[in-house]
Write an enzyme that holds these catalytic residues in place. Structure first.
Site, PDB file in Angstrom:
ATOM      1  N   LYS A   1     -57.495  59.359  56.611  1.00 13.28           N
ATOM      2  CA  LYS A   1     -56.548  60.133  57.453  1.00 13.28           C
ATOM      3  C   LYS A   1     -55.081  60.580  57.898  1.00 13.28           C
ATOM      4  O   LYS A   1     -54.974  59.449  57.568  1.00 13.28           O
ATOM      5  CB  LYS A   1     -57.695  60.735  58.208  1.00 13.28           C
ATOM      6  CG  LYS A   1     -58.655  60.954  58.187  1.00 13.28           C
ATOM      7  CD  LYS A   1     -59.288  62.070  57.458  1.00 13.28           C
ATOM      8  CE  LYS A   1     -60.746  63.091  56.484  1.00 13.28           C
ATOM      9  NZ  LYS A   1     -61.277  61.421  56.649  1.00 13.28           N
TER      10      LYS A   1
HETATM   11  C1  LIG Z   1     -62.980  62.623  56.313  1.00 14.97           C
HETATM   12  C2  LIG Z   1     -63.710  63.684  56.595  1.00 14.97           C
HETATM   13  C3  LIG Z   1     -65.034  63.120  57.144  1.00 14.97           C
HETATM   14  C4  LIG Z   1     -65.607  62.427  57.978  1.00 14.97           C
HETATM   15  O1  LIG Z   1     -63.871  61.277  58.755  1.00 14.97           O
HETATM   16  P1  LIG Z   1     -65.317  60.155  59.574  1.00 14.97           P
HETATM   17  O2  LIG Z   1     -64.633  59.525  61.128  1.00 14.97           O
HETATM   18  O3  LIG Z   1     -65.170  58.504  58.432  1.00 14.97           O
HETATM   19  O4  LIG Z   1     -66.490  59.716  60.164  1.00 14.97           O
HETATM   20  C5  LIG Z   1     -66.045  64.287  57.918  1.00 14.97           C
HETATM   21  N1  LIG Z   1     -65.685  65.559  57.486  1.00 14.97           N
HETATM   22  C6  LIG Z   1     -64.120  65.684  56.358  1.00 14.97           C
HETATM   23  C7  LIG Z   1     -63.798  67.137  56.319  1.00 14.97           C
HETATM   24  C8  LIG Z   1     -64.166  65.107  56.547  1.00 14.97           C
HETATM   25  O5  LIG Z   1     -62.657  64.757  55.583  1.00 14.97           O
END
Ligand SMILES: *Cc1c(COP(=O)(O)O)cnc(C)c1O
Length: 376
Positions: free
Chosen positions: A181
């Site tokens: 992210k």
């Molecule tokens: C990355 C992501 C998640 C999960 O995030 P984590 O921090 O890895 O649990 C959930 N929903 C969406 C849309 C994502 O892109």
């Protein structure tokens, strides 16, 4: 070789981690966790932010606070990561998938109302690529039917909808700080709570069902088991890593947006010739350049393009096999209405490299290769 993602790194991470370590106190809710929580609260205006071990856990926490129970239904898109659905499936609820809009890949707000039954308890919009869902419509439907809105804003930090930060519009919002992210703590996330009436309960669920948070604030003289709960708080070392990035969030965001604009400008001629489609950012939405994607004619063309890019040393990827077509999705959920766009559009989408350390020269090289593929 241009990889698909390099996790963000500012250079200050190690210094802040050593500061946390020097205190020999790295458990949850330390100084850096508080800094991150406050930063998110100030930036978004949310009632309360709680750093968590992931966005997955933040969404699970939201499902607990929403008191989602077996048999309840939660409306969401099928084009999303599994965590959006799992959080509710773990409570025994049924994800009810509705189709997406082809322009933003977000839930089609005009299809939500028809999917509501007397079991519906919540709507879980996902802000794909950091581009907002049509939140005015979604919030209006939720209020009219007395539903909660839990925003999966995993990709949405620093993006806004009509001036309002994503994640802070619904009743709850979940951010991700996974290393894929825009801002990373390796694994991590945050829960945003709009109404402070949920805060005490949230702290209890997050602290193993105990009132330890109150104890640490000196509000009670011993802590005890008061409800069921789990452990959703990250070590302060991870928060220290994240702090280095949040403190430079504006610079990171600005650089990502520049790269995004460059991709768009350089690929626009292909869109004008009808060879591929570029992302749409509706009016009123300010995005955060979480990703840059293009849409090819069909699955076959996408496979050929990804293979061509790979030969040229560029790792481009696709993602999200629609949840309703996956084994668990078929078992736990159902699709309401027609799958007009979810499957078809997901098969056309290709993500190009997008990360903080990517350079303008690399973007030019990538767009040059995409043009070469389309013989432009
Ligand atoms: C990355 C992501 C998640 C999960 O995030 P984590 O921090 O890895 O649990 C959930 N929903 C969406 C849309 C994502 O892109």
């Amino acid at each position: 070789m241009i990889v698909f993602n390099v996790p963000p790194y500012t250079g200050k991470e190690a210094e802040y981690i050593s500061q946390a370590v020097a205190k020999q106190k790295i458990c949850g809710d330390g100084e850096f966790t508080k800094k991150c929580n406050q930063w998110i609260e100030q930036r978004t205006g949310t009632g309360k932010c709680l750093l968590t071990t992931s966005c997955t856990h933040a969404t699970e926490l939201a499902a607990l606070l929403a008191d989602i129970r077996p048999g309840d239904e939660v409306i969401m898109p099928s084009y999303t990561f599994v965590s959006t659905a799992n959080a509710f499936v773990l409570r025994g609820a049924v994800p009810v998938f509705v189709d997406i809009r082809p322009d933003t890949m977000n839930i089609d707000e005009t299809l939500i109302e028809a999917a509501i039954t007397d079991k519906t308890r919540a709507i879980a919009p996902v802000h794909y690529a950091g581009v907002a869902c049509e939140m005015d419509t979604i919030m209006e439907i939720a209020r009219r039917y007395n539903l909660l809105v839990i925003e999966d804003a995993a990709q949405g930090i620093m993006a806004t909808y009509k001036g309002r930060p994503l994640g802070a519009i619904g009743d709850f919002g979940a951010y991700s700080f996974h290393e894929t992210k825009n801002y990373s703590m390796g694994e991590g996330g945050a829960l945003l709570i709009h109404d402070r009436k949920y805060v005490e309960e949230a702290e209890i669920f997050r602290e193993k069902g105990t009132n330890r948070s109150k104890f640490f604030r000196g509000q009670i003289d011993k802590y005890t088991w008061v409800n069921f709960g789990s452990s959703y708080l990250p070590s302060d070392m991870n928060a220290a890593y994240l702090w280095a990035q949040l403190e430079t969030a504006d610079a990171i965001n600005a650089h990502r947006l520049e790269l995004w604009e460059q991709y768009y400008a350089q690929l626009q001629p292909l869109q004008e010739k009808g060879l591929l489609e570029l992302p749409t950012v509706p009016e009123g939405c300010v995005h955060n350049a979480h990703m840059f994607y293009i849409k090819t004619k069909d699955l076959q063309e996408r496979s050929a393009l990804l293979a061509f890019l790979k030969e040229s040393g560029i790792l481009a990827v696709f993602h999200y096999i629609p949840l309703h077509t996956a084994p668990a999705g078929r078992r736990f959920g159902r699709f309401h209405g027609e799958d007009r766009y979810t499957t078809a559009e997901s098969e056309r989408l290709a993500r190009l490299p997008m990360f903080y350390k990517l350079t303008s020269e690399e973007v030019s090289y990538i767009t040059g290769k995409v043009k070469e593929f389309y013989r432009l």
